[in-house]
Design a protein around this motif. Structure first.
Motif, PDB file in Angstrom:
ATOM      1  N   GLU A  61      -6.619  37.270  -2.086  1.00 36.08           N
ATOM      2  CA  GLU A  61      -6.340  36.469  -2.291  1.00 36.08           C
ATOM      3  C   GLU A  61      -5.972  36.142  -4.010  1.00 36.08           C
ATOM      4  O   GLU A  61      -6.887  36.567  -4.536  1.00 36.08           O
ATOM      5  CB  GLU A  61      -7.677  35.529  -1.594  1.00 36.08           C
ATOM      6  N   GLN A 113       6.147  26.993   1.571  1.00 33.46           N
ATOM      7  CA  GLN A 113       5.287  26.273   2.328  1.00 33.46           C
ATOM      8  C   GLN A 113       5.760  26.468   3.374  1.00 33.46           C
ATOM      9  O   GLN A 113       5.300  27.103   4.412  1.00 33.46           O
ATOM     10  CB  GLN A 113       4.460  25.913   1.514  1.00 33.46           C
ATOM     11  N   SER A 135       1.526  34.804   0.955  1.00 33.95           N
ATOM     12  CA  SER A 135       2.026  33.265   2.103  1.00 33.95           C
ATOM     13  C   SER A 135       1.268  32.146   0.758  1.00 33.95           C
ATOM     14  O   SER A 135       0.705  32.014   0.447  1.00 33.95           O
ATOM     15  CB  SER A 135       1.030  32.874   3.345  1.00 33.95           C
ATOM     16  N   GLU A 137      -0.958  29.478   1.286  1.00 37.01           N
ATOM     17  CA  GLU A 137      -1.990  28.450   1.654  1.00 37.01           C
ATOM     18  C   GLU A 137      -2.596  27.130   1.580  1.00 37.01           C
ATOM     19  O   GLU A 137      -2.486  26.532   1.904  1.00 37.01           O
ATOM     20  CB  GLU A 137      -3.747  30.241   1.548  1.00 37.01           C
ATOM     21  N   GLN A 138      -2.706  27.761   0.038  1.00 36.83           N
ATOM     22  CA  GLN A 138      -2.697  25.918  -0.178  1.00 36.83           C
ATOM     23  C   GLN A 138      -2.046  25.483  -1.743  1.00 36.83           C
ATOM     24  O   GLN A 138      -2.110  26.351  -2.389  1.00 36.83           O
ATOM     25  CB  GLN A 138      -4.456  25.451  -0.031  1.00 36.83           C
ATOM     26  N   LYS A 158      -2.135  34.338  -0.376  1.00 31.50           N
ATOM     27  CA  LYS A 158      -3.127  35.294   0.348  1.00 31.50           C
ATOM     28  C   LYS A 158      -1.595  36.115   0.891  1.00 31.50           C
ATOM     29  O   LYS A 158      -0.441  36.115   0.816  1.00 31.50           O
ATOM     30  CB  LYS A 158      -3.695  34.691   1.676  1.00 31.50           C
ATOM     31  N   TYR A 160       0.233  39.070   2.166  1.00 32.77           N
ATOM     32  CA  TYR A 160       1.339  38.559   2.845  1.00 32.77           C
ATOM     33  C   TYR A 160       1.700  39.823   3.874  1.00 32.77           C
ATOM     34  O   TYR A 160       2.145  40.569   2.990  1.00 32.77           O
ATOM     35  CB  TYR A 160       2.244  38.329   3.004  1.00 32.77           C
TER      36      TYR A 160
END
Length: 249
Positions: A61, A113, A135, A137-138, A158, A160
């Motif tokens: 992460e 996203q 990806s 995530e936020q 994160k 992938y």
């Protein structure tokens, strides 16, 4: 004699659809956090006590905060670096061309996203280099008083892991006649977004198209059926013909 000043390279580069779209984040964050958590399990064994089994680590992460500067902060007769000392190395070379309005970055990240496809994240510094498919995530953003025109943001990414079903190959020993089962080689990682249609080029056939977009020549039959192409036309497909491509998750 004074020693020459060494230019240090600090950049964050993000791309989507196999580099078809890309951005340099203009302002480097003060801190970038990379988490790689282990995934061990603890068990209680009679007579031994606790033991720990080591499993595959969790996906990495990455998180950091920075801001997208308002373009009006950098008049043509002023150096961008005099306003923001932490510009990325690539942006410093040509800030007038590479610093875009905040909406440019926000729109790209929002669209990436929503695409539900991985993004390539590249971080480069003198001591650390990261290149990961991730990806988003936020993606939080906000405006702060006293920094009109700027858009602050926080990104959480994160790692992938590309995954796909692997074919099983059955090989028969010509001497003993015994069969051996093994997995086919892993397919090449592909970050491209497959289009819904494809325009045939000189030398194309359906097998070549299937290998190009699916890494699987057997999909040629599915493409033929989807586009109602007769067998007699397979060896003489017209250049420029637009064909539909089957959907895949």
């Amino acid at each position: 004699m004074a020693m020459p000043k060494l230019e240090r390279d600090y950049n964050i580069y993000m791309s989507w659809n196999n580099y078809q779209e890309a951005i340099y984040l203009p302002v480097m964050p003060e801190r970038i956090e990379l988490k790689r958590k282990g995934n061990g399990n603890t068990y209680e064994i009679v007579g031994l006590g606790q033991i720990n089994t080591i499993q595959a680590r969790d996906l990495a992460e990455i998180s950091f905060e920075s801001f997208f500067p308002g373009r009006e902060r950098f008049p043509d007769n002023m150096s961008a670096g005099s306003y923001v000392p932490f510009l990325s190395s690539e942006v410093k070379k040509n800030p007038a061309a590479l610093i875009q309005p905040p909406t440019h970055y926000v729109n790209h990240l929002n669209r990436w996203q929503d695409s539900r496809r991985p993004v390539r994240f590249v971080y480069k510094s003198p001591v650390l280099n990261i290149s990961l498919a991730v990806s988003i995530e936020q993606f939080d953003r906000w405006e702060e008083a006293g920094a009109e025109g700027d858009v602050s943001f926080k990104l959480t990414l994160k790692e992938y892991a590309f995954h796909t079903a692997r074919k099983i190959i059955i090989e028969k020993n010509p001497v003993t006649g015994k069969q051996k089962v093994k997995q086919a080689p892993k397919p090449r990682l592909d970050e491209r977004v497959r289009p819904k249609t494809y325009t045939l080029k000189p030398g194309d056939d359906l097998v070549k198209v299937a290998r190009l977009w699916y890494s699987d020549s057997s999909v040629a039959k599915e493409i033929q059926k989807l586009n109602n192409i007769p067998d007699a036309q397979l060896k003489n497909l017209p250049v420029g013909k637009v064909i539909k491509l089957p959907e895949r998750k």
